[in-house]
Write a protein that holds these residues in place. Structure first.
Motif: not given
Length: 277
Positions: A205, A207-208, A210, A225-228, A249
């Motif tokens: 995941f 967090m900041s 890419r 960011e925000g993707d997993s 991550a």
């Protein structure tokens, strides 16, 4: 030579830029300077910053005590040890393997592995995974755990590994867990060091920043960011940071049943005092 900004080093070490400025004023960490006066940090500076932070967190030492401990390590070219290299040598010996045997198993020369064990060479994420797999232990078994609790890992107790290019892994779980949870920090332009596969599923995941993942068939996936992303077991993959800022991550890896048995039986897992646990 690639340089890092004060913000990048602060993010990797887990301190504020102001803390790095204080360390500089105390003579603990002296970065290079550009012609325009900008601070420039090398991988050696980052390694030394990690060492200073570790001494502060583990012992609560003041600057004078830290300077004494670091005596003989140049402030501008601090500890070159990219990983707790002694743990690799200890784990190899505990597993009954010679330098030549382990080198053959992971596809490197005996000379290179010897340099790695002495701390004369850095190590990539890909290589540390190969070493752990060859020794039949979880990768974090090669780290030194500082947490004393049986369930909780405090922020200042995380086992840390500094890899080539300033890539930082921080362990969030304790030995014996059925999953490995880590915090991964990747400076701009840095990477895993090539493709590797894990026995169990891996989850990341972001967090900041890419991360770019390269999957079989040269498929590229950008995880922002925000993707997993979930990677199936035995899937070969590589990753890198294609952005201009550090990427952080949360990384979770599924371990097999009995994954810690070999590590414990061989007395590989290291406790804060350096003894096997």
């Amino acid at each position: 030579m690639m340089y890092r900004t004060i913000g990048e080093v602060a993010a990797a070490v887990g301190v504020s830029p102001q803390t790095l400025r204080v360390w500089e004023s105390q003579g603990l960490l002296v970065p290079d300077r550009s012609s325009g006066g900008q601070r420039r940090y090398t991988d050696d500076h980052l390694a030394r910053a990690m060492r200073i932070a570790d001494l502060r967190r583990r012992h609560g030492w003041n600057p004078a005590a830290i300077r004494t401990s670091l005596a003989g390590e140049p402030a501008a070219e601090g500890g070159r040890r990219q990983w707790d290299n002694g743990s690799i040598r200890n784990a190899r010996r505990a597993s009954g393997l010679t330098l030549k045997e382990l080198a053959g198993m992971i596809g490197v020369s005996s000379a290179y592995l010897g340099a790695l064990e002495r701390g004369d060479s850095g190590v990539s994420t890909r290589l540390i995974m190969r070493i752990a797999d060859a020794l039949l232990v979880p990768p974090s078994a090669l780290a030194t755990f500082r947490a004393r609790d049986t369930m909780v890992v405090r922020q200042d107790e995380r086992a840390r590994g500094l890899f080539e290019g300033g890539v930082v892994w921080e362990e969030l779980t304790l030995p014996g867990s059925g999953m490995e949870c880590s915090l991964l920090t990747v400076p701009p332009g840095e990477a895993s060091g090539g493709a590797y596969a894990r026995p169990g599923e891996s989850f990341a995941f972001v967090m900041s920043g890419r991360l770019r993942f390269v999957l079989p068939g040269d498929e590229e996936v950008i995880v922002a960011e925000g993707d997993s992303i979930t990677l199936p077991s035995h899937t070969s993959f590589a990753w890198d940071n294609p952005g201009s800022e550090p990427a952080r991550a949360l990384w979770v890896e599924q371990l097999g049943v009995g994954a810690w048995e070999q590590a414990r039986a061989a007395n590989i897992v290291r406790s804060p005092d350096g003894a096997g646990s």
